[in-house]
Design a protein around this motif. Structure first.
Motif, PDB file in Angstrom:
ATOM      1  N   LYS A 151     -20.020  -5.218  50.399  1.00 21.04           N
ATOM      2  CA  LYS A 151     -18.640  -5.725  50.317  1.00 21.04           C
ATOM      3  C   LYS A 151     -17.858  -5.384  51.569  1.00 21.04           C
ATOM      4  CE  LYS A 151     -16.104  -4.114  46.912  1.00 21.04           C
ATOM      5  NZ  LYS A 151     -14.898  -3.445  47.491  1.00 21.04           N
ATOM      6  N   GLU A 152     -18.206  -4.272  52.207  1.00 19.28           N
ATOM      7  CA  GLU A 152     -17.558  -3.909  53.467  1.00 19.28           C
ATOM      8  C   GLU A 152     -18.229  -4.590  54.658  1.00 19.28           C
ATOM      9  OE1 GLU A 152     -14.716  -2.258  53.726  1.00 19.28           O
ATOM     10  OE2 GLU A 152     -14.751  -2.334  51.540  1.00 19.28           O
ATOM     11  N   LEU A 153     -19.539  -4.768  54.573  1.00 22.71           N
ATOM     12  CA  LEU A 153     -20.262  -5.342  55.709  1.00 22.71           C
ATOM     13  C   LEU A 153     -20.006  -6.826  55.896  1.00 22.71           C
ATOM     14  CD1 LEU A 153     -23.714  -3.566  55.443  1.00 22.71           C
ATOM     15  CD2 LEU A 153     -21.904  -3.140  57.105  1.00 22.71           C
ATOM     16  N   VAL A 154     -19.538  -7.521  54.850  1.00 22.29           N
ATOM     17  CA  VAL A 154     -19.316  -8.960  54.996  1.00 22.29           C
ATOM     18  C   VAL A 154     -18.301  -9.272  56.091  1.00 22.29           C
ATOM     19  CG1 VAL A 154     -19.996  -9.653  52.669  1.00 22.29           C
ATOM     20  CG2 VAL A 154     -17.636  -8.941  53.098  1.00 22.29           C
ATOM     21  N   THR A 155     -17.424  -8.329  56.382  1.00 20.18           N
ATOM     22  CA  THR A 155     -16.410  -8.573  57.412  1.00 20.18           C
ATOM     23  C   THR A 155     -16.917  -8.227  58.809  1.00 20.18           C
ATOM     24  OG1 THR A 155     -15.469  -6.362  57.055  1.00 20.18           O
ATOM     25  CG2 THR A 155     -14.516  -8.185  55.806  1.00 20.18           C
ATOM     26  N   ASP A 156     -18.215  -7.867  58.901  1.00 19.99           N
ATOM     27  CA  ASP A 156     -18.836  -7.557  60.193  1.00 19.99           C
ATOM     28  C   ASP A 156     -18.096  -6.456  60.944  1.00 19.99           C
ATOM     29  OD1 ASP A 156     -20.781  -7.819  62.121  1.00 19.99           O
ATOM     30  OD2 ASP A 156     -19.744  -9.424  63.203  1.00 19.99           O
ATOM     31  N   PRO A 157     -17.930  -5.279  60.331  1.00 20.82           N
ATOM     32  CA  PRO A 157     -17.194  -4.192  60.990  1.00 20.82           C
ATOM     33  C   PRO A 157     -17.988  -3.616  62.158  1.00 20.82           C
ATOM     34  CG  PRO A 157     -18.242  -3.365  59.018  1.00 20.82           C
ATOM     35  CD  PRO A 157     -18.472  -4.853  59.024  1.00 20.82           C
ATOM     36  N   SER A 158     -17.276  -3.054  63.104  1.00 20.58           N
ATOM     37  CA  SER A 158     -17.947  -2.318  64.171  1.00 20.58           C
ATOM     38  C   SER A 158     -18.072  -0.842  63.807  1.00 20.58           C
ATOM     39  CB  SER A 158     -17.188  -2.480  65.492  1.00 20.58           C
ATOM     40  OG  SER A 158     -15.820  -2.169  65.337  1.00 20.58           O
ATOM     41  N   LEU A 159     -17.229  -0.370  62.874  1.00 20.09           N
ATOM     42  CA  LEU A 159     -17.286   1.019  62.395  1.00 20.09           C
ATOM     43  C   LEU A 159     -17.248   1.005  60.886  1.00 20.09           C
ATOM     44  CD1 LEU A 159     -17.125   4.139  62.813  1.00 20.09           C
ATOM     45  CD2 LEU A 159     -14.626   3.870  62.852  1.00 20.09           C
ATOM     46  N   LEU A 160     -18.215   1.690  60.257  1.00 20.96           N
ATOM     47  CA  LEU A 160     -18.271   1.796  58.808  1.00 20.96           C
ATOM     48  C   LEU A 160     -18.108   3.255  58.406  1.00 20.96           C
ATOM     49  CD1 LEU A 160     -18.758   0.057  56.239  1.00 20.96           C
ATOM     50  CD2 LEU A 160     -21.182   0.710  56.399  1.00 20.96           C
ATOM     51  N   LEU A 161     -17.087   3.539  57.598  1.00 15.20           N
ATOM     52  CA  LEU A 161     -16.854   4.869  57.051  1.00 15.20           C
ATOM     53  C   LEU A 161     -17.525   4.932  55.683  1.00 15.20           C
ATOM     54  CD1 LEU A 161     -12.992   4.969  57.758  1.00 15.20           C
ATOM     55  CD2 LEU A 161     -14.847   5.629  59.318  1.00 15.20           C
ATOM     56  N   VAL A 162     -18.406   5.903  55.476  1.00 20.79           N
ATOM     57  CA  VAL A 162     -19.186   5.982  54.235  1.00 20.79           C
ATOM     58  C   VAL A 162     -19.017   7.373  53.631  1.00 20.79           C
ATOM     59  CG1 VAL A 162     -21.440   5.712  53.170  1.00 20.79           C
ATOM     60  CG2 VAL A 162     -20.869   4.353  55.200  1.00 20.79           C
TER      61      VAL A 162
END
Length: 240
Positions: A151-162
Protein backbone atom coordinates in the motif's frame (compact mmCIF):
# COMPACT_ATOMS: atom_id res chain seq x y z
CA UNK A 1 24.89 13.25 0.36
CA UNK A 2 22.50 11.18 2.48
CA UNK A 3 18.90 10.91 1.31
CA UNK A 4 17.66 11.61 4.86
CA UNK A 5 19.46 13.54 7.60
CA UNK A 6 18.40 14.28 11.15
CA UNK A 7 20.29 17.05 12.93
CA UNK A 8 19.83 17.50 16.68
CA UNK A 9 16.21 16.32 16.76
CA UNK A 10 14.24 16.88 19.96
CA UNK A 11 10.63 15.64 19.95
CA UNK A 12 7.91 14.27 22.21
CA UNK A 13 4.17 13.89 22.66
CA UNK A 14 3.67 16.08 25.74
CA UNK A 15 5.01 19.56 26.37
CA UNK A 16 8.08 19.44 28.58
CA UNK A 17 8.71 15.71 28.10
CA UNK A 18 11.20 14.83 25.38
CA UNK A 19 11.25 11.31 23.93
CA UNK A 20 14.01 12.12 21.44
CA UNK A 21 16.94 14.21 22.67
CA UNK A 22 19.52 15.60 20.24
CA UNK A 23 19.29 12.75 17.71
CA UNK A 24 21.66 12.88 14.76
CA UNK A 25 21.55 10.26 12.00
CA UNK A 26 21.86 9.83 8.25
CA UNK A 27 20.32 7.38 5.78
CA UNK A 28 22.38 6.77 2.64
CA UNK A 29 20.58 6.33 -0.67
CA UNK A 30 19.79 2.78 -1.71
CA UNK A 31 20.56 1.27 1.68
CA UNK A 32 18.72 -0.25 4.61
CA UNK A 33 19.43 1.67 7.81
CA UNK A 34 18.38 -0.11 11.01
CA UNK A 35 17.27 1.43 14.29
CA UNK A 36 17.42 -0.85 17.32
CA UNK A 37 17.26 -0.36 21.07
CA UNK A 38 15.33 -1.29 24.21
CA UNK A 39 11.61 -0.67 24.60
CA UNK A 40 10.92 2.99 25.26
CA UNK A 41 14.11 4.15 23.55
CA UNK A 42 12.19 6.29 21.07
CA UNK A 43 12.52 4.15 17.94
CA UNK A 44 8.91 4.38 16.75
CA UNK A 45 8.75 8.01 17.83
CA UNK A 46 11.68 8.69 15.52
CA UNK A 47 9.78 7.31 12.52
CA UNK A 48 6.64 9.25 13.45
CA UNK A 49 8.71 12.42 13.65
CA UNK A 50 10.29 11.82 10.25
CA UNK A 51 6.82 11.23 8.75
CA UNK A 52 5.29 14.36 10.23
CA UNK A 53 2.98 12.87 12.84
CA UNK A 54 5.17 14.78 15.30
CA UNK A 55 7.08 17.95 14.51
CA UNK A 56 10.50 18.40 16.13
CA UNK A 57 10.78 20.96 18.91
CA UNK A 58 14.38 21.48 17.95
CA UNK A 59 16.61 20.35 15.12
CA UNK A 60 16.29 19.82 11.39
CA UNK A 61 15.00 16.99 9.19
CA UNK A 62 16.42 17.12 5.67
CA UNK A 63 15.07 14.88 2.91
CA UNK A 64 16.76 14.92 -0.49
CA UNK A 65 18.34 18.28 0.29
CA UNK A 66 15.10 19.91 1.47
CA UNK A 67 14.17 20.73 5.05
CA UNK A 68 10.89 18.92 5.77
CA UNK A 69 10.47 18.95 9.56
CA UNK A 70 7.47 21.29 9.32
CA UNK A 71 5.52 19.28 6.71
CA UNK A 72 2.42 17.11 7.24
CA UNK A 73 2.35 13.38 6.34
CA UNK A 74 0.38 13.88 3.10
CA UNK A 75 2.96 16.41 1.89
CA UNK A 76 5.83 14.07 2.75
CA UNK A 77 4.08 11.25 0.90
CA UNK A 78 3.95 13.44 -2.21
CA UNK A 79 7.70 14.07 -1.87
CA UNK A 80 8.42 10.32 -1.88
CA UNK A 81 8.31 9.10 1.72
CA UNK A 82 6.21 6.05 2.63
CA UNK A 83 5.42 4.84 6.15
CA UNK A 84 4.57 1.26 7.15
CA UNK A 85 3.25 1.33 10.70
CA UNK A 86 3.68 -1.47 13.22
CA UNK A 87 1.14 -4.23 12.73
CA UNK A 88 -1.10 -4.58 9.68
CA UNK A 89 -2.08 -1.05 8.67
CA UNK A 90 -4.98 -2.01 6.40
CA UNK A 91 -8.76 -1.70 6.16
CA UNK A 92 -10.01 -5.27 6.73
CA UNK A 93 -13.52 -4.77 5.34
CA UNK A 94 -12.19 -3.43 2.03
CA UNK A 95 -10.82 -5.62 -0.73
CA UNK A 96 -7.11 -5.96 -1.34
CA UNK A 97 -7.40 -3.74 -4.41
CA UNK A 98 -9.41 -1.10 -2.55
CA UNK A 99 -6.69 -1.00 0.11
CA UNK A 100 -4.08 -0.43 -2.58
CA UNK A 101 -6.22 2.27 -4.18
CA UNK A 102 -6.29 4.08 -0.83
CA UNK A 103 -2.51 4.02 -0.99
CA UNK A 104 -2.71 5.89 -4.30
CA UNK A 105 -5.20 8.47 -2.99
CA UNK A 106 -2.94 11.51 -3.40
CA UNK A 107 -2.65 10.61 -7.11
CA UNK A 108 -6.31 9.63 -7.62
CA UNK A 109 -6.91 12.17 -10.42
CA UNK A 110 -4.26 10.54 -12.64
CA UNK A 111 -5.94 7.24 -13.54
CA UNK A 112 -3.17 6.09 -15.83
CA UNK A 113 -0.60 6.56 -13.10
CA UNK A 114 -2.80 4.80 -10.54
CA UNK A 115 -3.26 1.80 -12.85
CA UNK A 116 0.51 1.61 -13.32
CA UNK A 117 1.04 1.79 -9.55
CA UNK A 118 -1.39 -1.07 -8.92
CA UNK A 119 0.22 -3.24 -11.58
CA UNK A 120 3.66 -2.64 -10.05
CA UNK A 121 2.35 -3.67 -6.63
CA UNK A 122 0.87 -6.89 -7.99
CA UNK A 123 4.11 -7.68 -9.80
CA UNK A 124 6.05 -7.27 -6.54
CA UNK A 125 3.46 -9.20 -4.48
CA UNK A 126 1.90 -11.90 -6.71
CA UNK A 127 -0.08 -13.40 -3.83
CA UNK A 128 -1.98 -10.13 -3.50
CA UNK A 129 -2.93 -10.23 -7.18
CA UNK A 130 -4.58 -13.62 -6.64
CA UNK A 131 -6.66 -12.17 -3.78
CA UNK A 132 -7.20 -8.66 -5.12
CA UNK A 133 -11.02 -8.91 -5.17
CA UNK A 134 -11.28 -10.49 -1.71
CA UNK A 135 -11.74 -8.60 1.53
CA UNK A 136 -8.56 -8.14 3.50
CA UNK A 137 -10.12 -10.13 6.37
CA UNK A 138 -9.22 -13.35 4.51
CA UNK A 139 -5.50 -12.56 4.47
CA UNK A 140 -3.03 -14.34 6.71
CA UNK A 141 -0.91 -12.27 9.08
CA UNK A 142 2.01 -12.29 6.65
CA UNK A 143 -0.20 -11.38 3.68
CA UNK A 144 -1.73 -8.51 5.67
CA UNK A 145 1.74 -7.19 6.45
CA UNK A 146 2.71 -7.51 2.79
CA UNK A 147 -0.42 -5.55 1.87
CA UNK A 148 0.64 -2.84 4.34
CA UNK A 149 4.01 -2.62 2.58
CA UNK A 150 2.47 -2.78 -0.89
CA UNK A 151 0.00 0.00 0.00
CA UNK A 152 2.97 2.29 0.57
CA UNK A 153 5.00 1.06 -2.39
CA UNK A 154 2.27 1.82 -4.93
CA UNK A 155 3.27 5.49 -4.76
CA UNK A 156 6.85 4.58 -5.75
CA UNK A 157 8.55 6.15 -2.71
CA UNK A 158 12.26 6.84 -2.64
CA UNK A 159 12.31 6.35 1.16
CA UNK A 160 10.27 3.75 3.04
CA UNK A 161 9.92 3.96 6.83
CA UNK A 162 9.16 0.51 8.28
CA UNK A 163 8.19 -0.04 11.94
CA UNK A 164 8.57 -3.56 13.39
CA UNK A 165 7.92 -5.62 10.22
CA UNK A 166 7.90 -8.97 12.03
CA UNK A 167 5.73 -8.01 15.01
CA UNK A 168 3.22 -10.74 15.78
CA UNK A 169 4.30 -12.99 12.90
CA UNK A 170 5.54 -16.57 13.00
CA UNK A 171 9.24 -16.83 12.10
CA UNK A 172 8.57 -18.44 8.71
CA UNK A 173 6.07 -15.73 7.73
CA UNK A 174 8.31 -12.98 9.09
CA UNK A 175 11.12 -14.27 6.87
CA UNK A 176 8.88 -13.82 3.82
CA UNK A 177 8.27 -10.20 4.81
CA UNK A 178 12.02 -9.62 5.18
CA UNK A 179 12.56 -11.20 1.77
CA UNK A 180 10.12 -8.68 0.26
CA UNK A 181 11.94 -5.83 1.98
CA UNK A 182 15.23 -7.02 0.51
CA UNK A 183 13.63 -7.05 -2.94
CA UNK A 184 12.27 -3.55 -2.38
CA UNK A 185 15.73 -2.29 -1.44
CA UNK A 186 17.30 -4.08 -4.42
CA UNK A 187 14.80 -2.25 -6.66
CA UNK A 188 16.21 1.08 -5.47
CA UNK A 189 14.05 2.05 -2.50
CA UNK A 190 15.91 3.35 0.56
CA UNK A 191 14.63 1.86 3.82
CA UNK A 192 14.74 3.17 7.39
CA UNK A 193 13.86 0.16 9.54
CA UNK A 194 12.89 -0.01 13.22
CA UNK A 195 13.07 -3.55 14.54
CA UNK A 196 13.00 -5.42 17.84
CA UNK A 197 14.43 -8.48 16.05
CA UNK A 198 18.03 -7.47 16.65
CA UNK A 199 19.60 -10.40 14.80
CA UNK A 200 17.49 -9.84 11.70
CA UNK A 201 17.99 -6.06 11.81
CA UNK A 202 21.76 -6.57 11.81
CA UNK A 203 21.46 -9.10 9.00
CA UNK A 204 19.35 -6.93 6.71
CA UNK A 205 20.78 -3.46 7.44
CA UNK A 206 23.79 -1.82 5.84
CA UNK A 207 24.24 0.62 8.71
CA UNK A 208 22.70 0.68 12.20
CA UNK A 209 21.96 3.02 15.07
CA UNK A 210 21.17 1.96 18.62
CA UNK A 211 18.89 4.33 20.52
CA UNK A 212 18.74 4.44 24.29
CA UNK A 213 16.59 6.90 26.26
CA UNK A 214 16.06 8.99 23.16
CA UNK A 215 19.72 9.32 22.18
CA UNK A 216 22.04 7.53 19.78
CA UNK A 217 24.20 5.31 21.97
CA UNK A 218 26.18 3.66 19.18
CA UNK A 219 26.27 3.51 15.39
CA UNK A 220 28.21 1.71 12.71
CA UNK A 221 28.14 -0.54 9.66
CA UNK A 222 26.57 -4.00 9.79
CA UNK A 223 29.85 -5.81 10.43
CA UNK A 224 30.68 -3.70 13.47
CA UNK A 225 27.35 -4.69 15.02
CA UNK A 226 27.65 -8.32 13.90
CA UNK A 227 31.04 -8.60 15.61
CA UNK A 228 29.52 -7.56 18.96
CA UNK A 229 26.07 -9.06 18.48
CA UNK A 230 25.73 -10.73 21.88
CA UNK A 231 26.62 -7.54 23.74
CA UNK A 232 24.37 -5.47 21.49
CA UNK A 233 21.38 -7.78 21.99
CA UNK A 234 21.87 -7.57 25.76
CA UNK A 235 22.04 -3.79 25.68
CA UNK A 236 19.17 -3.43 23.19
CA UNK A 237 16.84 -5.65 25.20
CA UNK A 238 17.81 -4.58 28.71
CA UNK A 239 19.48 -1.20 28.30
CA UNK A 240 23.04 -0.59 29.31
Amino acid sequence: MALLELHGIVAGYVDGIDILSDVHLGVARGTVTGIIGPNGAGKSTLLKTVFGFLHPRQGRIVFDGREVGHLAPHALKRLGIGYVAQGANIFPQLTVQENLQIGTWVFRHDRTRVASMLERAYTAFPRLRDKRRLRATVLSGGEAKMLSVAKELVTDPSLLLVDEPSAGLAPRIAEQVYDRLREVQAAGVTILLVDQNITKAVEISDYLYMLEIGRVRREGPRQAFADQLREIIRDALLGA
